[in-house]
Scaffold this motif. Structure first.
Motif, short mmCIF file in Angstrom:
data_model
loop_
_atom_site.label_atom_id
_atom_site.label_comp_id
_atom_site.label_asym_id
_atom_site.label_seq_id
_atom_site.Cartn_x
_atom_site.Cartn_y
_atom_site.Cartn_z
N PRO A 128 0.98 -1.35 0.13
CA PRO A 128 -0.03 -0.12 -0.13
C PRO A 128 0.83 1.13 0.00
O PRO A 128 0.40 2.26 -0.42
CB PRO A 128 -0.97 -0.08 1.18
CG PRO A 128 -0.12 -0.88 2.04
CD PRO A 128 0.68 -1.96 1.14
N LEU A 129 2.12 1.31 0.48
CA LEU A 129 3.03 2.43 0.49
C LEU A 129 3.46 2.74 -1.05
O LEU A 129 3.20 3.94 -1.39
CB LEU A 129 4.36 1.98 1.30
CG LEU A 129 5.19 3.19 1.31
CD1 LEU A 129 4.39 4.38 1.91
CD2 LEU A 129 6.51 2.69 2.39
N LEU A 130 3.82 1.61 -1.66
CA LEU A 130 3.90 1.99 -3.17
C LEU A 130 2.73 2.17 -4.01
O LEU A 130 2.85 3.05 -4.92
CB LEU A 130 4.66 0.71 -3.57
CG LEU A 130 5.96 0.41 -3.01
CD1 LEU A 130 6.31 -1.09 -3.84
CD2 LEU A 130 7.03 1.37 -3.16
N ASP A 134 2.67 5.70 -6.04
CA ASP A 134 2.35 5.49 -7.47
C ASP A 134 1.06 6.63 -7.49
O ASP A 134 1.26 7.28 -8.62
CB ASP A 134 1.76 4.23 -7.77
CG ASP A 134 1.62 4.03 -9.13
OD1 ASP A 134 1.99 4.79 -10.12
OD2 ASP A 134 1.17 2.67 -9.63
N PHE A 135 0.35 6.66 -6.87
CA PHE A 135 -0.74 7.53 -6.87
C PHE A 135 -0.20 9.21 -6.83
O PHE A 135 -0.71 9.68 -7.88
CB PHE A 135 -1.68 7.48 -5.47
CG PHE A 135 -2.93 8.42 -5.63
CD1 PHE A 135 -4.07 8.02 -6.04
CD2 PHE A 135 -2.99 9.82 -5.24
CE1 PHE A 135 -5.19 8.93 -6.03
CE2 PHE A 135 -3.98 10.58 -5.08
CZ PHE A 135 -5.18 10.14 -5.68
N ALA A 189 -10.41 11.49 -8.29
CA ALA A 189 -11.20 10.45 -8.71
C ALA A 189 -10.89 9.60 -9.83
O ALA A 189 -10.74 8.37 -9.89
CB ALA A 189 -12.80 11.07 -9.11
N GLU A 190 -10.13 10.52 -10.97
CA GLU A 190 -9.61 9.80 -12.05
C GLU A 190 -8.40 8.96 -11.72
O GLU A 190 -8.20 7.75 -11.88
CB GLU A 190 -9.17 10.58 -13.03
CG GLU A 190 -10.27 11.23 -14.23
CD GLU A 190 -9.82 12.50 -15.02
OE1 GLU A 190 -10.41 12.46 -15.90
OE2 GLU A 190 -8.60 12.76 -14.70
N VAL A 191 -7.37 9.51 -10.80
CA VAL A 191 -6.15 8.81 -10.37
C VAL A 191 -6.68 7.59 -9.55
O VAL A 191 -6.12 6.40 -9.85
CB VAL A 191 -5.39 9.67 -9.92
CG1 VAL A 191 -4.12 8.94 -9.48
CG2 VAL A 191 -4.88 10.97 -10.83
N ALA A 192 -7.46 7.55 -8.73
CA ALA A 192 -7.90 6.70 -7.61
C ALA A 192 -8.56 5.37 -8.55
O ALA A 192 -8.35 4.40 -8.41
CB ALA A 192 -9.16 7.11 -6.87
N GLU A 193 -9.43 5.87 -9.59
CA GLU A 193 -9.51 4.87 -10.57
C GLU A 193 -8.60 4.06 -11.25
O GLU A 193 -8.66 2.78 -11.36
CB GLU A 193 -10.90 5.25 -11.54
CG GLU A 193 -11.36 4.24 -12.25
CD GLU A 193 -12.23 2.98 -11.68
OE1 GLU A 193 -12.11 2.05 -11.70
OE2 GLU A 193 -12.70 3.79 -10.61
N ASN A 203 -7.16 -2.14 -3.13
CA ASN A 203 -8.41 -1.17 -3.15
C ASN A 203 -7.99 0.24 -2.84
O ASN A 203 -7.09 0.48 -1.91
CB ASN A 203 -9.40 -1.77 -1.86
CG ASN A 203 -10.80 -0.92 -2.13
OD1 ASN A 203 -11.24 -0.61 -3.18
ND2 ASN A 203 -11.33 -0.46 -1.01
N VAL A 204 -8.67 1.18 -3.37
CA VAL A 204 -8.32 2.66 -3.23
C VAL A 204 -9.85 3.16 -2.84
O VAL A 204 -10.69 3.03 -3.40
CB VAL A 204 -7.77 3.19 -4.58
CG1 VAL A 204 -7.53 4.73 -4.24
CG2 VAL A 204 -6.54 2.31 -4.78
N ARG A 205 -9.95 3.80 -1.85
CA ARG A 205 -11.04 4.76 -1.54
C ARG A 205 -10.60 6.05 -1.03
O ARG A 205 -9.63 6.37 -0.67
CB ARG A 205 -11.94 3.87 -0.44
CG ARG A 205 -11.34 3.79 0.71
CD ARG A 205 -12.26 2.94 1.77
NE ARG A 205 -11.73 2.48 3.03
CZ ARG A 205 -11.40 3.35 4.00
NH1 ARG A 205 -11.94 4.50 4.07
NH2 ARG A 205 -10.75 2.88 4.95
#
Length: 300
Positions: A128-130, A134-135, A189-193, A203-205
């Protein structure tokens, strides 16, 4: 002793006050030349009102937590603050007036990974750190506070807490323009998707929370407070410098709640830094503006 100096070479703005008394700190903390100075102006105003200036009803409020979400202004009971308009006194050099602020929001993005022992991690482990790193990499490195000025907006990735299972990333979103503000939210929202597609077993929320809105829209609906402020400054011979504040004031919240609240100067420089300083003549002029506003409001 700390080897901290307010040097002319690094802060030439101090040359405008050669020969004048200047208030400074010792450099180990902020001076408080915005908030603390404003309290001094208001308390002196109250002490002098009845003796020097005829006035109508004057209401005063001190609220906490401006710097962490303006929670005090949001919690105010406005039935106890029945004003037609108001003013905040916060930061800014002599003559500076704030009639525009950022639109502001905060965002929490939570990345859930898949933990695995290194001996069996290949094809299974999702760090999750990576994911968080990345995000962040999908955002323009130049759209940050340290790379923008004037009316440019930004994303500010402020805090990241992570372990091998989950990471929580905090971001601030700022933009003067409403459409630009909404586009920045949409970008989150775009990057989360994209991250969901890239890490299908993770998972990303995210949650975006508005903090305050640009004060200019509210002030445009009722210009009395601004007109009175400008008249006070004109009568006192203080040139006005209207600025778009790269931040917010409690006035942004009060304005959105129906009390138009522009901001005027304390006279300070370099606020929120160890190099804050407050020229006493500018400080005194802030008080004069407050007194003159009360006088004009009563006579008009």
């Amino acid at each position: 002793q700390e080897d901290i100096w307010l040097r002319v070479a690094e802060h030439p703005e101090i040359l405008d006050w050669v020969g004048e008394e200047i208030i400074v700190g010792d450099g180990t903390s902020v001076l408080g030349a915005d908030n603390k100075a404003a309290i001094a102006v208001i308390m002196t105003l109250l002490a002098r009102l009845d003796h020097e200036v005829g006035h109508g009803d004057v209401f005063v409020a001190f609220v906490p937590d401006e710097e962490i979400g303006m929670r005090g202004a949001k919690a105010m009971d406005l039935s106890r603050f029945p004003c037609d308009f108001a003013y905040t006194i916060d930061c800014c050099e002599l003559g500076e007036v704030v009639l525009e602020t950022f639109n502001a929001a905060s965002c929490e993005i939570v990345f859930t990974g898949v933990s695995a022992h290194p001996m069996s991690a290949k094809g299974m482990l999702v760090n999750p750190l990576l994911m968080a790193m990345d995000f962040i990499s999908h955002f323009d490195r130049k759209e940050t506070p340290e790379c923008t000025d004037e009316r440019q907006g930004f994303f500010w990735f402020k805090d990241l807490i992570a372990n091998d299972s989950v990471a929580s990333l905090t971001a601030l979103i700022r933009d003067f323009d409403t459409d630009g503000f909404n586009r920045r939210k949409h970008r989150i929202a775009e990057v989360a998707e994209k991250m969901r597609s890239r890490y299908p077993t993770g998972n990303v929320r995210y949650q975006i929370t508005d903090t305050y809105r640009n004060i200019s829209t509210s002030l445009a609906r009722d210009e009395r407070a601004v007109a009175l402020l400008f008249k006070a400054m004109e009568e006192l011979g203080i040139g006005k410098k209207v600025i778009a504040m790269r931040g917010g004031t409690d006035g942004a919240v009060l304005s959105a709640r129906g009390i138009p609240t522009p901001n005027f100067f304390t006279g300070a420089y370099n606020f929120h830094s160890r190099y804050e300083f407050l020229p006493v003549p500018a400080f005194e002029r802030s008080l004069e503006v407050a007194l003159k506003i009360c006088q004009l409001a009563a006579t008009e």
